[in-house]
Scaffold this active site. Structure first.
Site, mmCIF file in Angstrom:
data_model
loop_
_atom_site.group_PDB
_atom_site.id
_atom_site.type_symbol
_atom_site.label_atom_id
_atom_site.label_comp_id
_atom_site.label_asym_id
_atom_site.label_seq_id
_atom_site.Cartn_x
_atom_site.Cartn_y
_atom_site.Cartn_z
ATOM 1 N N ASP A 1 0.802 -1.232 0.000
ATOM 2 C CA ASP A 1 0.000 0.000 0.000
ATOM 3 C C ASP A 1 0.835 1.282 0.000
ATOM 4 O O ASP A 1 2.005 1.292 0.374
ATOM 5 C CB ASP A 1 -0.950 0.001 1.202
ATOM 6 C CG ASP A 1 -0.202 -0.109 2.528
ATOM 7 O OD1 ASP A 1 0.781 -0.876 2.604
ATOM 8 O OD2 ASP A 1 -0.597 0.568 3.498
ATOM 9 N N GLU B 1 -0.653 -1.901 5.143
ATOM 10 C CA GLU B 1 0.240 -1.830 6.311
ATOM 11 C C GLU B 1 0.145 -0.466 6.989
ATOM 12 O O GLU B 1 0.222 -0.372 8.216
ATOM 13 C CB GLU B 1 1.700 -2.111 5.901
ATOM 14 C CG GLU B 1 2.653 -2.232 7.091
ATOM 15 C CD GLU B 1 3.044 -0.918 7.705
ATOM 16 O OE1 GLU B 1 3.169 -0.851 8.957
ATOM 17 O OE2 GLU B 1 3.197 0.086 6.977
HETATM 18 ZN ZN LIG Z 1 5.289 3.886 6.244
HETATM 19 ZN ZN LIG Z 2 6.470 1.168 5.436
#
Ligand SMILES: [Zn+2]
Ligand SMILES: [Zn+2]
Length: 405
Positions: free
Chosen positions: A93, A151
């Site tokens: 991401d 994440e």
């Molecule tokens: Zn980051």
């Molecule tokens: Zn990262």
């Protein structure tokens, strides 16, 4: 930041095997493609589509739409001798940041940018999958490659684990890396034990009683209460946490009031907590509640507190960290290129995988000040030296070889 490592450790490309060095143009092409089309957490459609297409093309079995946009691929070794399974995790991401770099591969998605290097992580994992598929005869067991969404939040690791990515075949150990601009290209940051901190967020509204600025005795001043709360919260780390342990309590936002002569009815504050030692789980929420409740009580104010435990600390298994360290010793130019003092109070949801199976998360240095490639992560001008891509594949491949060897 004071650096305890050499400023420009030269990368020794001869440590990267020719068959991986020759992948470098592809790695760069993929990384730039991901960089041009960044996607936020759980929206990594284009990224996942590209990854799946490549895996398909190479004949690698994989499952898509795991935890919305995640992918898990399995490369089965052909060498007899082990049934073990090693997992490699990469996050996909990007961030809600407007890119300021003026490079040909700059983000084409307004307000979204790969400013943390996850485009590189995806490219490295893809390159590793490709290499392993071509060299199945060289290792036994199986390697699972986990392409994880979100994440940067709200977190894709936990739903992927819930979806069963560590099962069938069951994963014995896991590794993962973060491209790291706090370290120069040619270095690897690895250590046993805690690498990154646990992170928790809180939001608090203090309800006082507003009124005229000249008539304070008829009010409950939420500004005065909030100010005392902010100051008192600082004592949690300085007075309640064992000084041997590291922790941070930060109040990052404080809002109250509208005018010079009006006593504010309410005040809101937002903060974050970080710590390494898992025994502090639950401690900060309890202590913060006590501090806020006590101060509010003494002033006749009320409060509403929302507390969220986000990611636990990222804690490396000692044996797996040693495996990565010994591999890094073969890949970096000098032993000085191994940086054990690489801990950061930043956080990672790789931590959830490391709670399930022994593993090691490590930093791959990618800063190159000579090329102006040393902006911090999450900066609108973040970029990294792409030589690190081939180095990442070499690290992963050697970890696979050593794990099964
Ligand atoms: Zn980051
Ligand atoms: Zn990262």
């Amino acid at each position: 930041m004071v650096s305890t490592f050499p400023n420009s450790t030269k990368i020794n490309l001869s440590r990267i095997r020719p068959s991986i060095r020759s992948l470098q143009p592809l790695l760069v092409e993929w990384r730039r493609r991901f960089h041009q089309k960044p996607e936020l957490g759980f929206q990594e459609q284009l990224t996942a589509e590209f990854v799946s297409q490549k895996l398909q093309q190479w004949g690698i079995e994989h499952q898509t739409a795991v935890a919305k946009t995640g992918i898990v691929a399995t490369v089965r070794g052909k060498k007899p001798g082990s049934e073990k399974v090693l997992a490699i995790r990469a996050d996909m991401d990007a961030l809600p940041i407007q890119e300021l770099n003026e490079v040909p591969y700059r983000s084409q998605h307004d307000g979204i940018m790969h400013a943390c290097g996850h485009d590189g992580h995806t490219a490295i994992a893809l390159g590793t999958a490709y290499y392993l598929q071509q060299h199945r005869q060289d290792f036994p067991g199986a390697v699972k490659i986990i392409f994880q969404p979100a994440e940067e939040g709200p977190g894709g690791a936990k739903p992927m684990i819930a979806a069963g990515v560590l099962k069938n075949p069951d994963v014995d150990a896991i590794i993962g890396l973060h491209l790291w601009n706090n370290l120069p290209l040619g270095t690897v940051g690895v250590r046993p034990g805690p690498l990154m901190a646990a992170v928790e967020f809180f939001e608090c509204t203090i309800f006082g009683k507003g009124g005229h600025g000249a008539i304070p005795h008829q009010t409950v001043d939420s500004v005065v209460v909030a100010a005392q709360v902010v100051t008192a919260l600082q004592t949690i780390v300085s007075r309640n946490v064992n000084p041997i342990d590291s922790a941070v309590v930060t109040v990052g936002a404080l809002h109250a009031g509208t005018a010079h002569n009006v006593i504010a009815d309410t005040a809101t504050l937002k903060g974050s907590v970080r710590y390494f030692n898992p025994s502090y789980q639950g401690f900060f929420s309890q202590r913060i509640t006590q501090v806020i409740a006590g101060i509010c009580e003494s002033h006749g104010a009320r409060y509403d507190l929302q507390y969220h435990e986000l990611y636990p600390a990222t804690i490396n298994n000692a044996a797996m960290a040693e495996l990565v360290r010994s591999v890094a010793l073969e890949v970096v130019e000098t032993p000085l290129g191994i940086v054990p003092e690489c801990q950061t109070m930043g956080s990672e949801d790789m931590s959830f995988f490391l709670q399930e199976v022994p593993g090691c998360y490590f930093f791959l240095g990618c800063a190159n000040p000579d090329k102006n490639l040393n902006y911090p992560h999450h900066h609108p001008r973040f970029d990294f030296d792409e030589t690190a891509l081939a180095m990442g594949v070499e690290m992963f491949v050697r970890c696979v070889e050593k794990f099964f060897g």
